[in-house]
Structure formats: C-alpha cells, structure tokens
Design a protein around this motif. Structure first.
Motif, PDB file in Angstrom:
ATOM      1  N   SER A  92      93.132 -33.442 -19.007  1.00 21.97           N
ATOM      2  CA  SER A  92      93.526 -33.870 -17.650  1.00 21.97           C
ATOM      3  C   SER A  92      92.343 -33.999 -16.707  1.00 21.97           C
ATOM      4  CB  SER A  92      94.539 -32.876 -17.067  1.00 21.97           C
ATOM      5  OG  SER A  92      93.912 -31.635 -16.775  1.00 21.97           O
ATOM      6  N   THR A  93      91.194 -33.452 -17.095  1.00 22.71           N
ATOM      7  CA  THR A  93      90.009 -33.556 -16.226  1.00 22.71           C
ATOM      8  C   THR A  93      89.273 -34.887 -16.403  1.00 22.71           C
ATOM      9  OG1 THR A  93      88.624 -32.475 -17.908  1.00 22.71           O
ATOM     10  CG2 THR A  93      89.709 -31.056 -16.275  1.00 22.71           C
ATOM     11  N   SER A  94      89.798 -35.751 -17.262  1.00 23.81           N
ATOM     12  CA  SER A  94      89.145 -37.049 -17.487  1.00 23.81           C
ATOM     13  C   SER A  94      89.061 -37.836 -16.177  1.00 23.81           C
ATOM     14  CB  SER A  94      89.918 -37.843 -18.544  1.00 23.81           C
ATOM     15  OG  SER A  94      89.417 -39.159 -18.641  1.00 23.81           O
ATOM     16  N   HIS A  95      87.903 -38.430 -15.934  1.00 29.33           N
ATOM     17  CA  HIS A  95      87.724 -39.202 -14.706  1.00 29.33           C
ATOM     18  C   HIS A  95      88.588 -40.458 -14.692  1.00 29.33           C
ATOM     19  CE1 HIS A  95      85.056 -41.293 -17.536  1.00 29.33           C
ATOM     20  NE2 HIS A  95      85.187 -42.362 -16.735  1.00 29.33           N
ATOM     21  N   ARG A  96      89.057 -40.870 -15.889  1.00 32.76           N
ATOM     22  CA  ARG A  96      89.877 -42.078 -15.956  1.00 32.76           C
ATOM     23  C   ARG A  96      91.221 -41.878 -15.244  1.00 32.76           C
ATOM     24  NH1 ARG A  96      87.076 -41.779 -20.779  1.00 32.76           N
ATOM     25  NH2 ARG A  96      85.916 -43.670 -21.363  1.00 32.76           N
TER      26      ARG A  96
END
Length: 377
Positions: A92-96
């Motif tokens: 969930s920490t993906s910048h996408r």
C-alpha cells in the motif's frame, strides 16, 4: 417358601452369603469351586474398575492435548492473516496508489501476488467499487462489492481486518478477504485486499499433518466451514454441527461430544481466535478413542475367564481326591459302629508302641461315646 433353621444351619457360610440354601451339606468340590469364584471375581472387578478410571483420566488428558493442538492451529491461522496484512501494508505504500496510477499499480500487484500467497489482489474505493483486480486485465469493467462489511469496518476503525466467507462478485465462488486501509494525505482513500479461496487454507491444514481419521475444520467468525480435511467441497460454507455450534457460540475453547457433518461420532476440541474470531475444530473419532479400552477389557475378560477356569478345574481335581479319601474311610467307620470286626493290617513299624498308639487314635475317631475303648498292648 422360607428355609427352616435346620436347613440354614446345614448350609455353609459362603453359600448362605450368596443366598444359596442346601437341604444337605454341599460337596467338597462345590465348596472349593465357590471359593475359587469368590477369590477370582472380586480381584477382576477391582482391576476393571481401576482400568476404567485410568481410561477416563487418559481421555481427559487427550482432550486437553487436543485443545492445545487446536489453539496452536488457530495461532497458525492468525499468523497467516498477520503475514498477509504485513505484505499488503508494504504494497500500500507504493507511490502509484498515491499518484492514482492504477495501471502501474496493477502491474506491481501482479508482481507482489507471489509474496502475498493469495488468489488475487484488488483495490476498493470508499463506495465498494472494485477499481482493479489481478484476476482481470486492467481496464475491464468490474462490479461493486455486494456486502461491504469488511470495508465499512476498515473505514470506521482504520484497522486491518478479515472478512467471513462470502460469494465473490468476480468469480461467483466462496471466498474470504484480508484488507488493509490505504491512507493518502492522512485519510483513508482505498482498501487494499487479498482474496483467498479455501484451497489456500487447505494447504495450511495439510501442512500440520493431522491424523487421517481426524475431522479438522477451519471456521470463520460465523462458524461456517472455510476449510475441512474431508469432503470440503460438500460442506464448504455450511455451519458446523449443532452441538459444536452451541458450544462455540458460548466459549472460545473447550471440548464436546458431537457428530460431524458426515455423521461420525467424535470428541471435538475447538478453539477460537480472540483477534479474528475464526476458529478451529479437531474431531477425534470415538471408535479410535475407545479402541484401546475395548482391547484391554477384552484381554481382562479372557484372563479372568482363564484364571476362573483353571481354578475351577484345580478345585474339582483336588476336591475329588479329598472326597475319594473320605469315601474310603466311610466303610470302616460304618463297620466299627456296627460292631463288626475290623480288618486292621499288621503293624510293620520297627517301633510297635508307636504303631499301637496310632491305631488307638485311628479307631477312637469312629467309636461312639458308649463304645468301650480298645485296650492297647
């Protein structure tokens, strides 16, 4: 018809104890046989009682061990949930997600699917609309979640959670999901979910190598079958047996005698997770529990019967020898009482005085009080 006092006096005590009355004194063989029975049976009954008590203690210990094993399996289920939540939090920490690049996140989710060990990964918006699913190519039309209970709980508490079993809107198959909140600028924007089918938890169940005869069940918080060691397709999504259901609704762990969904009488040990409220039930067949008792009791009965038979045979043999000796003395006694001349064999002892004394003692046993003692020389 009551027996007369004379009859009661003529009956030896052991026979009166057992309520048996004789018009004449029982034979030596019968009395010895009764003595054998009186000696063998109480010992056998005490041995049976002690063994049954030992068996009950062993059953209690087995129940405790099964509960401990169920607790361990519940912890393993919770560890799977915790591992999935950790993997989802990392994803969930993906910048996408933060930039709204759902197509790029779809590719990233496909790459992460192997680490999550789930059937698929999807993203829900706050309304319950599925934005993407690794089961479908990006851009396909996707439905809304029909029963967004887990989503509502995540939005309300801001904490990850586990759903109960439900019918998946994409596959139309029974699934459950583990979800975590996705925060953007301090507020929950999405819910990131990992989807599981019963196959994933069947692998977990098989990894614990329970005995083949046991019925092992994993249940959701509503006590419906999520995974089962036998015939899972037949009972998937069904509630557990009524007796087990009643106990699981009132306590988080324990044991109960029940009948499985496939009709097998079992001793069931169960445990529920205080975190997810999912549960595990281990059903041990009653035939397996009582097999040792039946075999030992059978051996005890055979040993008792053998000891009793041997004792009766010895009593019959010894009683016959004693009765034969007494019968041999009866005729000389009758002749002595009637005054007939006794045919006493000559004394062959080297000490005639001792022989005469023995002869006197032998004859005096058969004389009546009015008979004049025989004078010895």
């Amino acid at each position: 018809m009551e027996s007369s006092p004379q009859t009661q006096r003529s009956t030896p005590w052991p026979w009166r104890f057992w309520g048996i009355q004789w018009n004449a004194a029982p034979s030596i063989r019968a009395t010895l046989a009764l003595l054998v029975v009186v000696c063998v049976l109480p010992i056998s009954l005490v041995a049976a009682f002690l063994f049954v008590s030992y068996y009950e203690r062993e059953q209690s210990q087995l129940s405790k061990n099964a509960i401990n094993r169920a607790q361990g399996f519940v912890l393993a289920v919770d560890r799977e949930f915790a591992a999935t939540q950790s993997a989802l939090f990392a994803l969930s920490t993906s910048h996408r997600l933060a930039t709204g690049d759902m197509e790029g996140f779809h590719r990233r989710a496909l790459e992460a699917l192997a680490n999550v060990r789930a059937d698929s990964i999807l993203v829900l918006d706050r309304s319950g609309q599925i934005l993407l699913s690794t089961r479908r190519p990006y851009g396909d039309s996707l439905p809304k979640v029909a029963d967004p209970k887990l989503l509502e709980r995540i939005l309300e508490t801001g904490e990850p959670g586990v759903s109960d079993l439900f019918l998946g809107p994409i596959t139309n198959q029974p699934i459950f999901t583990v979800g975590v909140p996705v925060r953007i600028d301090g507020s929950i924007a999405y819910s990131l979910n990992a989807i599981f089918t019963y196959q994933q938890f069947m692998a977990l169940l098989q990894a614990h190598a329970f005995p083949e005869t046991w019925r092992v069940v994993i249940t959701d918080s509503t006590h419906r079958v999520v995974a089962r060691s036998h015939e899972v397709e037949k009972f998937l999504g069904k509630p557990v047996s009524p007796s087990l259901l009643a106990r699981m609704q009132t306590s988080n762990e324990g044991s109960v005698d029940s009948i499985t969904l496939d009709g097998i009488p079992v001793l069931t040990a169960y445990s529920k997770s205080p975190v997810s409220q999912w549960g595990v039930a281990l059903g041990i067949p009653k035939t397996e529990l009582t097999a040792g008792l039946r075999h030992t009791l059978t051996r005890l009965i055979l040993a008792t019967a053998g000891a009793l038979g041997l004792g009766l045979w010895l009593a019959w043999f010894v009683g016959g020898r004693v009765a034969k000796s007494i019968t041999a003395l009866a005729q000389p006694a009758m002749e002595l009482v009637s005054g007939a001349e006794l045919d006493i064999p000559p004394c062959t002892s080297k000490k005639p005085t001792q022989c005469a004394r023995r002869c006197f003692r032998h004859r005096s046993r058969f004389e009546s009080p009015s008979t004049t003692p025989i004078t010895t020389v």
